[in-house]
Design a protein around this motif. Structure first.
Motif, PDB file in Angstrom:
ATOM      1  N   TYR A 149       0.823  -1.213   0.000  1.00 54.39           N
ATOM      2  CA  TYR A 149       0.000   0.000   0.000  1.00 54.39           C
ATOM      3  C   TYR A 149       0.856   1.262   0.000  1.00 54.39           C
ATOM      4  CZ  TYR A 149      -3.828   3.069   1.608  1.00 54.39           C
ATOM      5  OH  TYR A 149      -4.760   4.064   1.734  1.00 54.39           O
ATOM      6  N   PHE A 150       1.996   1.215   0.717  1.00 55.97           N
ATOM      7  CA  PHE A 150       2.864   2.396   0.838  1.00 55.97           C
ATOM      8  C   PHE A 150       4.096   2.276  -0.048  1.00 55.97           C
ATOM      9  CE2 PHE A 150       0.675   2.191   5.008  1.00 55.97           C
ATOM     10  CZ  PHE A 150       0.065   3.437   4.994  1.00 55.97           C
ATOM     11  N   GLU A 151       4.539   3.422  -0.570  1.00 59.83           N
ATOM     12  CA  GLU A 151       5.767   3.464  -1.370  1.00 59.83           C
ATOM     13  C   GLU A 151       6.784   4.336  -0.644  1.00 59.83           C
ATOM     14  OE1 GLU A 151       4.536   5.420  -4.947  1.00 59.83           O
ATOM     15  OE2 GLU A 151       2.859   4.036  -5.251  1.00 59.83           O
ATOM     16  N   THR A 152       8.043   3.967  -0.718  1.00 61.58           N
ATOM     17  CA  THR A 152       9.102   4.794  -0.140  1.00 61.58           C
ATOM     18  C   THR A 152       9.699   5.630  -1.260  1.00 61.58           C
ATOM     19  OG1 THR A 152       9.603   2.747   0.988  1.00 61.58           O
ATOM     20  CG2 THR A 152      10.952   4.640   1.565  1.00 61.58           C
ATOM     21  N   LYS A 153       9.874   6.910  -0.994  1.00 58.82           N
ATOM     22  CA  LYS A 153      10.346   7.787  -2.054  1.00 58.82           C
ATOM     23  C   LYS A 153      11.776   8.276  -1.839  1.00 58.82           C
ATOM     24  CE  LYS A 153       5.848   9.411  -3.520  1.00 58.82           C
ATOM     25  NZ  LYS A 153       4.884  10.500  -3.446  1.00 58.82           N
ATOM     26  N   GLU A 154      12.058   8.783  -0.638  1.00 57.22           N
ATOM     27  CA  GLU A 154      13.341   9.447  -0.412  1.00 57.22           C
ATOM     28  C   GLU A 154      14.181   8.626   0.561  1.00 57.22           C
ATOM     29  OE1 GLU A 154      12.598  13.705   0.491  1.00 57.22           O
ATOM     30  OE2 GLU A 154      10.580  13.288  -0.198  1.00 57.22           O
ATOM     31  N   THR A 155      15.466   8.998   0.692  1.00 62.03           N
ATOM     32  CA  THR A 155      16.272   8.369   1.723  1.00 62.03           C
ATOM     33  C   THR A 155      15.676   8.770   3.071  1.00 62.03           C
ATOM     34  OG1 THR A 155      17.751  10.252   1.746  1.00 62.03           O
ATOM     35  CG2 THR A 155      18.416   8.384   0.398  1.00 62.03           C
ATOM     36  N   LEU A 156      15.730   7.875   4.027  1.00 65.86           N
ATOM     37  CA  LEU A 156      15.079   8.126   5.311  1.00 65.86           C
ATOM     38  C   LEU A 156      15.777   9.283   6.023  1.00 65.86           C
ATOM     39  CD1 LEU A 156      14.364   4.514   6.608  1.00 65.86           C
ATOM     40  CD2 LEU A 156      12.971   5.991   5.120  1.00 65.86           C
ATOM     41  N   HIS A 157      14.972  10.259   6.411  1.00 68.21           N
ATOM     42  CA  HIS A 157      15.513  11.459   7.064  1.00 68.21           C
ATOM     43  C   HIS A 157      14.449  12.098   7.935  1.00 68.21           C
ATOM     44  CE1 HIS A 157      13.195  13.185   3.763  1.00 68.21           C
ATOM     45  NE2 HIS A 157      13.053  14.231   4.574  1.00 68.21           N
ATOM     46  N   CYS A 158      14.894  13.000   8.794  1.00 69.41           N
ATOM     47  CA  CYS A 158      13.986  13.808   9.598  1.00 69.41           C
ATOM     48  C   CYS A 158      14.234  15.262   9.204  1.00 69.41           C
ATOM     49  CB  CYS A 158      14.294  13.588  11.082  1.00 69.41           C
ATOM     50  SG  CYS A 158      13.365  14.643  12.204  1.00 69.41           S
ATOM     51  N   THR A 159      13.279  15.852   8.492  1.00 68.11           N
ATOM     52  CA  THR A 159      13.424  17.237   8.031  1.00 68.11           C
ATOM     53  C   THR A 159      13.450  18.179   9.241  1.00 68.11           C
ATOM     54  OG1 THR A 159      12.130  16.696   6.052  1.00 68.11           O
ATOM     55  CG2 THR A 159      12.397  19.040   6.572  1.00 68.11           C
ATOM     56  N   THR A 160      14.399  19.112   9.274  1.00 66.13           N
ATOM     57  CA  THR A 160      14.349  20.165  10.301  1.00 66.13           C
ATOM     58  C   THR A 160      13.751  21.430   9.701  1.00 66.13           C
ATOM     59  OG1 THR A 160      16.636  20.783   9.801  1.00 66.13           O
ATOM     60  CG2 THR A 160      16.275  19.302  11.688  1.00 66.13           C
ATOM     61  N   LYS A 161      14.263  21.827   8.525  1.00 65.97           N
ATOM     62  CA  LYS A 161      13.758  23.041   7.887  1.00 65.97           C
ATOM     63  C   LYS A 161      13.607  22.825   6.395  1.00 65.97           C
ATOM     64  CE  LYS A 161      12.686  27.348   7.114  1.00 65.97           C
ATOM     65  NZ  LYS A 161      11.339  27.848   7.472  1.00 65.97           N
ATOM     66  N   PHE A 162      12.368  22.966   5.907  1.00 65.65           N
ATOM     67  CA  PHE A 162      12.109  22.914   4.468  1.00 65.65           C
ATOM     68  C   PHE A 162      12.402  24.308   3.910  1.00 65.65           C
ATOM     69  CE2 PHE A 162       9.165  23.287   0.821  1.00 65.65           C
ATOM     70  CZ  PHE A 162       9.641  22.226   0.067  1.00 65.65           C
ATOM     71  N   CYS A 163      13.403  24.420   3.058  1.00 59.87           N
ATOM     72  CA  CYS A 163      13.859  25.731   2.561  1.00 59.87           C
ATOM     73  C   CYS A 163      13.350  26.051   1.165  1.00 59.87           C
ATOM     74  CB  CYS A 163      15.390  25.783   2.542  1.00 59.87           C
ATOM     75  SG  CYS A 163      16.108  25.752   4.190  1.00 59.87           S
ATOM     76  N   ASN A 164      13.008  25.019   0.413  1.00 60.63           N
ATOM     77  CA  ASN A 164      12.561  25.209  -0.963  1.00 60.63           C
ATOM     78  C   ASN A 164      13.526  26.111  -1.749  1.00 60.63           C
ATOM     79  OD1 ASN A 164      10.931  24.772  -3.141  1.00 60.63           O
ATOM     80  ND2 ASN A 164       9.343  26.241  -2.513  1.00 60.63           N
ATOM     81  N   TYR A 165      14.811  25.817  -1.619  1.00 62.18           N
ATOM     82  CA  TYR A 165      15.886  26.554  -2.315  1.00 62.18           C
ATOM     83  C   TYR A 165      15.903  28.038  -1.960  1.00 62.18           C
ATOM     84  CZ  TYR A 165      15.633  22.190  -4.927  1.00 62.18           C
ATOM     85  OH  TYR A 165      15.575  20.868  -5.266  1.00 62.18           O
ATOM     86  N   GLY A 166      15.407  28.375  -0.785  1.00 65.76           N
ATOM     87  CA  GLY A 166      15.422  29.768  -0.321  1.00 65.76           C
ATOM     88  C   GLY A 166      14.076  30.455  -0.405  1.00 65.76           C
ATOM     89  N   LYS A 167      13.107  29.814  -1.060  1.00 64.31           N
ATOM     90  CA  LYS A 167      11.801  30.465  -1.250  1.00 64.31           C
ATOM     91  C   LYS A 167      10.901  30.356  -0.016  1.00 64.31           C
ATOM     92  CE  LYS A 167      10.831  28.432  -5.355  1.00 64.31           C
ATOM     93  NZ  LYS A 167      11.931  27.898  -6.156  1.00 64.31           N
ATOM     94  N   ALA A 168      11.191  29.403   0.871  1.00 68.30           N
ATOM     95  CA  ALA A 168      10.340  29.229   2.065  1.00 68.30           C
ATOM     96  C   ALA A 168      10.656  30.311   3.100  1.00 68.30           C
ATOM     97  CB  ALA A 168      10.554  27.841   2.657  1.00 68.30           C
ATOM     98  N   ASP A 169       9.644  30.723   3.849  1.00 66.39           N
ATOM     99  CA  ASP A 169       9.818  31.712   4.907  1.00 66.39           C
ATOM    100  C   ASP A 169      10.897  31.254   5.885  1.00 66.39           C
ATOM    101  OD1 ASP A 169       7.912  33.421   3.999  1.00 66.39           O
ATOM    102  OD2 ASP A 169       6.341  32.769   5.399  1.00 66.39           O
ATOM    103  N   GLY A 170      11.792  32.158   6.207  1.00 73.79           N
ATOM    104  CA  GLY A 170      12.799  31.868   7.229  1.00 73.79           C
ATOM    105  C   GLY A 170      13.945  30.993   6.764  1.00 73.79           C
TER     106      GLY A 170
END
Ligand code: ACK
Length: 218
Positions: free
Chosen positions: A61-82
């Motif tokens: 039912y579930f698919e794994t997409k990325e290497t296993l990690h715990c995101t601290t800050k999503f930056c979106n290449y600088g476009k995200a707030d902060g």
């Protein structure tokens, strides 16, 4: 400058070391394999399938997409707030490339995602942006009142068509709900049901996972 703007990553986070990825991935798979055979789970199967009596193979039912990690800050290449402020934070710079020991204290499953809850230490919370839990208050009322760091998680898999951002939102939502009674004592810990296909297994023994604080560019 253009260089500064393009040099920010998609996100910062802790990346599980490869041997630990295998260990955590196998634990998650064992949990899913057992969960879909339990009578308590089958009783609520319609949450996943839309129909009672129909079976579901959670491993498929579930698919794994990325290497296993715990995101601290999503930056979106600088476009995200902060994002810029986060990248400049001296604690972030000093910690970059260091290995930390993450404590995985629960596994959770919803019809959208499967993940592990990460319980951060005081030191690890220094890398956690203070406003993370507040950002989701509109969609998940009550999440802003949860302790800082409540959203910390590792996405272990997503249902078809679901983006990994959903995992942290599913965790926050579970944490705003009243804790249900333990329905089953599993080998790994106690299993609770939160309605609408939401399950959480509190681990008897937290899983200790070595992870490198770094960033992902994609
Ligand atoms: O599983 P995650 O924490 O959820 O890891 C991935 C990672 O960034 C790359 O896709 C997370 N992510 C995506 N969009 C956002 C967002 N707007 N806020 C916070 N985390 C996000 C996603």
């Amino acid at each position: 400058s253009l260089l500064e703007e393009t040099s920010l990553p998609l996100y910062f986070g802790w990346f599980l070391l490869s041997s630990v990825q295998v260990k955590v991935g196998c634990t998650a798979m064992d949990f899913l394999k057992t969960l879909d055979t339990l009578e308590v789970f089958k009783k609520h199967i319609a949450d996943f399938t839309g129909e009672a009596e129909k079976e579901v193979d959670l491993e498929q039912y579930f698919e794994t997409k990325e290497t296993l990690h715990c995101t601290t800050k999503f930056c979106n290449y600088g476009k995200a707030d902060g994002a810029k402020e986060y990248a400049k934070n001296p604690v972030v710079k000093k910690s970059y490339g260091s290995v930390f020991s993450l404590s995985l204290t629960a596994l959770f499953v919803t019809p959208r995602t499967v993940g592990a809850r990460v319980s951060l230490t005081e030191e690890q919370l220094q890398l956690w942006p203070a406003d993370t839990e507040k950002e989701s208050e509109v969609g998940i009322p009550g999440s802003a009142s949860l302790p800082v760091g409540s959203r910390a998680h590792i996405t272990l898999g997503c249902a078809a068509g679901v983006e990994p951002i959903q995992t942290g939102l599913d965790l926050l939502q579970i944490l705003t709900l009243p804790e249900g009674e333990a329905l089953e004592e599993m080998e790994l810990g106690s299993l609770r049901y939160y309605g609408e296909g939401r399950w959480m297994l509190s681990l008897r023994e937290p899983i200790c996972a070595a992870a490198c604080f770094s960033s992902f560019y994609g």
